[in-house]
Design a protein around this motif. Structure first.
Motif, mmCIF file in Angstrom:
data_model
loop_
_atom_site.group_PDB
_atom_site.id
_atom_site.type_symbol
_atom_site.label_atom_id
_atom_site.label_comp_id
_atom_site.label_asym_id
_atom_site.label_seq_id
_atom_site.Cartn_x
_atom_site.Cartn_y
_atom_site.Cartn_z
ATOM 1 N N VAL A 117 0.850 -1.196 0.000
ATOM 2 C CA VAL A 117 0.000 0.000 0.000
ATOM 3 C C VAL A 117 0.885 1.245 0.000
ATOM 4 N N THR A 126 -1.429 -0.356 -4.961
ATOM 5 C CA THR A 126 -2.219 -1.105 -3.978
ATOM 6 C C THR A 126 -2.330 -2.496 -4.581
ATOM 7 N N THR A 162 -5.399 -2.303 -7.433
ATOM 8 C CA THR A 162 -6.409 -1.268 -7.599
ATOM 9 C C THR A 162 -6.727 -1.068 -9.077
ATOM 10 N N ALA A 179 -4.459 4.543 -6.248
ATOM 11 C CA ALA A 179 -3.771 3.793 -5.188
ATOM 12 C C ALA A 179 -4.280 4.339 -3.853
ATOM 13 N N ILE A 180 -4.171 3.523 -2.799
ATOM 14 C CA ILE A 180 -4.727 3.951 -1.512
ATOM 15 C C ILE A 180 -3.994 5.193 -0.953
ATOM 16 N N LEU A 193 -9.309 -2.983 2.736
ATOM 17 C CA LEU A 193 -7.958 -3.566 2.644
ATOM 18 C C LEU A 193 -7.853 -4.823 3.515
#
Ligand code: KG4
Ligand code: ZN
Length: 335
Positions: free
Chosen positions: A135, A140, A157, A161-162, A247
């Protein structure tokens, strides 16, 4: 053997020196020069500014990392050659190539994402098969590792992205830069149940993620409330909870389906305390035999120590790259 690691894939100029033999990895130095204060005024990373800063900093940082050690003691130079911002990557790559040419030190080409995962190896041997939740600001991914050095991306993802999502939500709320740590700090005094933000793809039986809809929900909610100042901690806490729930749910399901022995958290967002503790607790409950590993805080965000560690395992396999063949690959995918 002694390995010098060099990292310039984004906005941190970093160098580190390790000594490693067998299972033992000893950290000699790890130096990081962050450009956060420079990019703060732009609200994000400006690639050309980042590259100029890397150019200014790279030699002093390497010199500092080398310390009293002599170049003749360095057995390998490990450098991040992708993925990342190409203008930033080129600074580290060209510096490493020059050092290799002049000093005749073999080069190791390191994938930045693989190195984030390798940050976990500093605490000892990892039992395989393992699963890593990566992450970061650009990635991700859920990565399955059956054999060391071999990776299978089982999910990733489909959009943001996170880390990018944390950064964009922080911008929407105007709570500071970089966004991840700013949101986490405000969330501590907020109520995570106050706003029911969506948990995208949580019930889909695959391991992909999608965070752009979550970000848009925060944007619409924020626009819809007039005096939102006092609500900011609740928005941060509720957003963070929604992101962590997705997540963790997908990681725990993949852990059980693939019967892995170890789960490793990796990348800048692994510094998030809510994510660390929720994943740890859920694994304990739902997959009690699986070990959970997460790097110490300074090893989660970009650093060169993880580059040197990844380099050590490549060096042991003799996977060097002649300087003539080393190139920066901004889109390097693990396989
Ligand atoms: O791995 P990293 O240092 O750089 C990349 O390879 O992208 O990750 C940077 C990302 C940024 O998006 C930053 O906001 C996020 O990691 N981050 C966090 C936290 N610390 C850093 N996100 C959530 N909570 C944190 N405590
Ligand atoms: Zn990174």
């Amino acid at each position: 053997m002694k390995i010098l690691g060099i990292e310039t894939s984004c906005d941190e100029t970093a160098a580190a020196l390790i000594q490693a033999e067998g299972e033992k990895i000893k950290v000699i130095t790890s130096v990081i020069s962050s450009q956060v204060d420079i990019h703060r005024k732009f609200g994000g990373i400006v690639p050309e500014v980042a590259a100029r800063e890397h150019l200014k900093n790279i030699l002093p940082i390497i010199d500092q990392a080398l310390g009293r050690n002599k170049w003749s003691d360095v057995d390998y130079i490990a450098v991040t050659s992708g993925p990342g911002l190409v203008t930033s990557l080129l600074v580290g790559v060209e510096t490493a190539k020059t050092l290799s040419l002049v000093l005749k030190i073999p080069l190791l080409s390191i994938n930045h994402i693989e190195a984030h995962v390798y940050a976990n190896w500093l605490s000892g041997r990892i039992k395989l098969p393992a699963l890593s939740l990566v992450v970061s600001g650009g990635h991700t991914q859920l990565i399955l590792i059956n054999n060391q050095g071999h990776y299978k991306i089982i999910g990733q993802t489909l959009d943001d992205a996170i880390g990018e999502c944390f950064d964009k939500v922080a911008k929407i709320l105007n709570v500071g830069y970089p966004g991840g740590p700013a949101i986490e700090k405000l969330a501590r005094s907020g109520d995570s149940k106050k706003i029911n933000f969506p948990r995208p793809l949580i019930n889909q039986l695959n391991y992909n993620f999608s965070f752009s809809g979550l970000k848009t929900s925060v944007l619409y909610f924020t626009r819809s409330v007039p005096n939102k100042g006092f609500l900011k901690p609740d928005i941060c806490a509720s957003f963070q909870q929604a992101a962590v729930d997705v997540l963790v749910a997908k990681t725990v399901r993949a852990t059980n389906e693939h019967k892995v022995k170890t789960v490793m958290l990796a990348g800048g967002v692994a510094a998030n305390q809510k994510l660390r503790t929720t994943l740890k607790n859920q694994l304990k409950k739902q997959s009690p035999k699986t070990s959970f590993m997460v790097p110490d805080f300074p090893l989660c965000t970009d650093n060169a120590l993880m580059i040197a560690i990844a380099g050590y395992f490549k060096a042991k396999k003799g996977l060097t790259t002649p300087w003539q063949q080393l190139t920066a690959d901004p889109n390097w995918q693990l396989s």
